[in-house]
Each structure stands twice: as C-alpha cells, then as structure tokens.
Design a protein around this motif. Structure first.
Motif, PDB file in Angstrom:
ATOM      1  N   GLN A  79     -16.507  -8.753  10.478  1.00  0.00           N
ATOM      2  CA  GLN A  79     -17.593  -8.533  11.432  1.00  0.00           C
ATOM      3  C   GLN A  79     -17.845  -6.995  11.650  1.00  0.00           C
ATOM      4  N   THR A  80     -16.783  -6.288  12.321  1.00  0.00           N
ATOM      5  CA  THR A  80     -16.983  -5.053  12.929  1.00  0.00           C
ATOM      6  C   THR A  80     -16.716  -3.927  11.547  1.00  0.00           C
ATOM      7  N   LYS A  81     -15.991  -4.374  10.480  1.00  0.00           N
ATOM      8  CA  LYS A  81     -15.612  -3.590   9.653  1.00  0.00           C
ATOM      9  C   LYS A  81     -14.360  -2.497   9.816  1.00  0.00           C
ATOM     10  N   GLN A  82     -14.111  -2.619  11.160  1.00  0.00           N
ATOM     11  CA  GLN A  82     -12.765  -1.678  11.777  1.00  0.00           C
ATOM     12  C   GLN A  82     -11.595  -2.208  10.934  1.00  0.00           C
ATOM     13  N   PHE A  83     -10.554  -1.145  10.995  1.00  0.00           N
ATOM     14  CA  PHE A  83      -9.403  -1.694  10.667  1.00  0.00           C
ATOM     15  C   PHE A  83      -8.328  -1.808  11.711  1.00  0.00           C
ATOM     16  N   ASP A  84      -7.348  -2.845  11.551  1.00  0.00           N
ATOM     17  CA  ASP A  84      -6.196  -2.764  12.739  1.00  0.00           C
ATOM     18  C   ASP A  84      -5.333  -1.556  12.415  1.00  0.00           C
ATOM     19  N   PRO A  85      -5.056  -1.086  13.541  1.00  0.00           N
ATOM     20  CA  PRO A  85      -4.297   0.220  13.420  1.00  0.00           C
ATOM     21  C   PRO A  85      -2.946  -0.120  12.975  1.00  0.00           C
ATOM     22  N   ALA A  86      -2.612  -1.456  13.123  1.00  0.00           N
ATOM     23  CA  ALA A  86      -1.154  -1.583  12.678  1.00  0.00           C
ATOM     24  C   ALA A  86      -0.890  -1.554  11.404  1.00  0.00           C
ATOM     25  N   ALA A  87      -1.932  -1.528  10.633  1.00  0.00           N
ATOM     26  CA  ALA A  87      -1.978  -1.374   9.045  1.00  0.00           C
ATOM     27  C   ALA A  87      -1.275   0.007   8.741  1.00  0.00           C
ATOM     28  N   PHE A  88      -1.358   0.778   9.521  1.00  0.00           N
ATOM     29  CA  PHE A  88      -0.676   2.252   9.177  1.00  0.00           C
ATOM     30  C   PHE A  88       0.501   2.622   9.627  1.00  0.00           C
ATOM     31  N   GLY A  89       1.108   1.637  10.285  1.00  0.00           N
ATOM     32  CA  GLY A  89       2.662   1.696  10.980  1.00  0.00           C
ATOM     33  C   GLY A  89       2.481   2.135  12.192  1.00  0.00           C
ATOM     34  N   ALA A  90       3.886   2.212  12.523  1.00  0.00           N
ATOM     35  CA  ALA A  90       4.067   2.753  14.313  1.00  0.00           C
ATOM     36  C   ALA A  90       4.278   4.196  14.322  1.00  0.00           C
ATOM     37  N   ASN A  91       4.678   4.682  13.209  1.00  0.00           N
ATOM     38  CA  ASN A  91       4.854   6.276  13.430  1.00  0.00           C
ATOM     39  C   ASN A  91       3.545   7.140  13.383  1.00  0.00           C
ATOM     40  N   LYS A  92       3.173   7.411  14.632  1.00  0.00           N
ATOM     41  CA  LYS A  92       1.703   8.208  14.623  1.00  0.00           C
ATOM     42  C   LYS A  92       1.900   9.610  14.277  1.00  0.00           C
ATOM     43  N   GLN A  93       3.103   9.993  13.994  1.00  0.00           N
ATOM     44  CA  GLN A  93       3.197  11.638  13.511  1.00  0.00           C
ATOM     45  C   GLN A  93       3.370  11.468  11.865  1.00  0.00           C
ATOM     46  N   SER A 107     -15.627   2.245   3.170  1.00  0.00           N
ATOM     47  CA  SER A 107     -14.143   1.390   3.819  1.00  0.00           C
ATOM     48  C   SER A 107     -13.215   2.749   4.019  1.00  0.00           C
ATOM     49  N   ALA A 108     -12.948   3.577   3.098  1.00  0.00           N
ATOM     50  CA  ALA A 108     -12.052   4.577   3.381  1.00  0.00           C
ATOM     51  C   ALA A 108     -12.534   5.354   4.636  1.00  0.00           C
ATOM     52  N   VAL A 109     -13.821   5.732   4.883  1.00  0.00           N
ATOM     53  CA  VAL A 109     -14.204   6.439   5.762  1.00  0.00           C
ATOM     54  C   VAL A 109     -13.985   5.672   7.056  1.00  0.00           C
ATOM     55  N   GLN A 110     -14.060   4.570   7.119  1.00  0.00           N
ATOM     56  CA  GLN A 110     -14.026   3.616   8.427  1.00  0.00           C
ATOM     57  C   GLN A 110     -12.199   3.626   8.723  1.00  0.00           C
ATOM     58  N   VAL A 112     -10.337   6.088   7.847  1.00  0.00           N
ATOM     59  CA  VAL A 112      -9.857   7.260   8.361  1.00  0.00           C
ATOM     60  C   VAL A 112     -10.252   7.368  10.243  1.00  0.00           C
ATOM     61  N   LYS A 113     -11.453   7.061  10.103  1.00  0.00           N
ATOM     62  CA  LYS A 113     -11.883   7.152  11.629  1.00  0.00           C
ATOM     63  C   LYS A 113     -11.165   6.200  12.597  1.00  0.00           C
ATOM     64  N   ASP A 114     -10.584   5.028  11.925  1.00  0.00           N
ATOM     65  CA  ASP A 114      -9.878   4.219  12.826  1.00  0.00           C
ATOM     66  C   ASP A 114      -8.510   4.669  13.181  1.00  0.00           C
ATOM     67  N   ALA A 115      -7.810   5.372  12.022  1.00  0.00           N
ATOM     68  CA  ALA A 115      -6.476   5.826  12.053  1.00  0.00           C
ATOM     69  C   ALA A 115      -6.400   6.919  13.189  1.00  0.00           C
ATOM     70  N   VAL A 116      -7.281   7.781  13.156  1.00  0.00           N
ATOM     71  CA  VAL A 116      -7.544   8.839  13.929  1.00  0.00           C
ATOM     72  C   VAL A 116      -7.861   8.446  15.362  1.00  0.00           C
ATOM     73  N   ALA A 117      -8.575   7.537  15.775  1.00  0.00           N
ATOM     74  CA  ALA A 117      -9.115   6.655  16.873  1.00  0.00           C
ATOM     75  C   ALA A 117      -7.652   6.021  17.443  1.00  0.00           C
ATOM     76  N   ALA A 118      -6.930   5.808  16.698  1.00  0.00           N
ATOM     77  CA  ALA A 118      -5.570   4.958  17.247  1.00  0.00           C
ATOM     78  C   ALA A 118      -4.522   6.131  17.382  1.00  0.00           C
ATOM     79  N   GLY A 119      -4.841   7.283  17.224  1.00  0.00           N
ATOM     80  CA  GLY A 119      -3.759   8.554  17.357  1.00  0.00           C
ATOM     81  C   GLY A 119      -3.060   8.967  16.385  1.00  0.00           C
ATOM     82  N   PHE A 120      -3.316   8.536  15.224  1.00  0.00           N
ATOM     83  CA  PHE A 120      -2.528   9.199  14.033  1.00  0.00           C
ATOM     84  C   PHE A 120      -2.655  10.500  13.868  1.00  0.00           C
ATOM     85  N   GLY A 121      -2.028  11.613  13.914  1.00  0.00           N
ATOM     86  CA  GLY A 121      -2.116  13.003  14.024  1.00  0.00           C
ATOM     87  C   GLY A 121      -2.286  13.713  12.598  1.00  0.00           C
ATOM     88  N   LYS A 122      -1.583  13.054  11.625  1.00  0.00           N
ATOM     89  CA  LYS A 122      -1.555  13.727  10.416  1.00  0.00           C
ATOM     90  C   LYS A 122      -2.221  12.797   9.197  1.00  0.00           C
TER      91      LYS A 122
END
Length: 142
Positions: A79-93, A107-110, A112-122
């Motif tokens: 519905q929202t097209k957003q990705f669950d931040p858990a998909a990117f793992g626990a290590n935000k660095q 989908s890749a743009v979304q 990336v935006k979701d990973a950045v919004a979840a606090g992934f810094g790299k």
C-alpha cells in the motif's frame, strides 16, 4: 449532490490521485543522505564488505544478482510502497548499497529513502542498478 460538494470531490481526486500512481521515468541523479555510486565503485565497496540490497522483484533476483546481495522482496508494504527498516539489518553504521533494475528503478529510490530515514548512515545508491552492473560485465550470482 450539490455543485459545491461535487467540486470538492473533484478537487480532492485531482489533488491526491497522483500520489497513488507509481512513479515512472528516470530517477533523480542524487538522493539526500545517500552517496550515488557507479558499478565500479559498488564493486570496490562489495569487495571490502559492503552489504548489497536488491530492490527488484523476486523473479528478477532469482535469475541473477550482484554478489552477496539480499533481496528486499517481501519487505515492501504494497500500500505505502515503503520498506521495513529491519530489511537492512541492525547495524546502522554498516556500509550498504541499494539498487534496482536501472536508472528508472523507483523501488530502489524508496528503499534508499527508507534506509536513510531509519538512521542508516552509510547508504550508497547504485542508481544505474543491475543494468549498469551487467553492462560493465561485473560478476553475478544466482
């Protein structure tokens, strides 16, 4: 229905309907909070331990993908097209690379935006995606 009510409904439809339509065409050249990288730069990052996330459909992923890539299929809300931040793992660095099919991969743009919004810094974005990777004749896995 009164004229005023009909006008209100029409304005609402015209205002919000575009939000429900998937984006098409070329993606922007850069995204806030992420570094856009080429296929060669992505390969160097992968060789030094970066984790790769593939935003393409599961069938495309199964036919071939970047080395050590993980599919994001199943982590996107339909519905929202957003990705669950858990998909990117626990290590935000952790150094992560996200890609889709090519420079039209929304989908890749979304992701990336979701990973950045979840606090992934790299976060690194392979904007040219799988198409750029294969055009450069870089290695694939199945």
């Amino acid at each position: 229905m009164s004229f005023l009510r009909a006008l209100t409904v029409l304005i609402s439809v015209l205002t919000f309907a575009p939000l429900a339509v998937a984006q098409t065409g070329e993606t922007p050249p850069t995204l806030d909070g992420a570094k856009t990288v080429s296929a060669a730069e992505a390969k160097t990052l992968i060789d030094t331990g970066a984790q790769v996330y593939d935003a393409r459909r599961k069938a495309a992923f199964s036919e071939g993908h970047l080395p050590k890539a993980k599919s994001l299929s199943g982590f996107q809300n339909e519905q929202t097209k957003q990705f669950d931040p858990a998909a990117f793992g626990a290590n935000k660095q952790a150094v992560i690379i996200i890609h889709g099919h090519g420079s039209d991969g929304w989908s890749a743009v979304q992701a990336v935006k979701d990973a950045v919004a979840a606090g992934f810094g790299k976060v690194h974005w392979l904007r040219g995606g799988f198409a750029e990777w294969t055009a450069a004749k870089l290695p694939l896995e199945q």
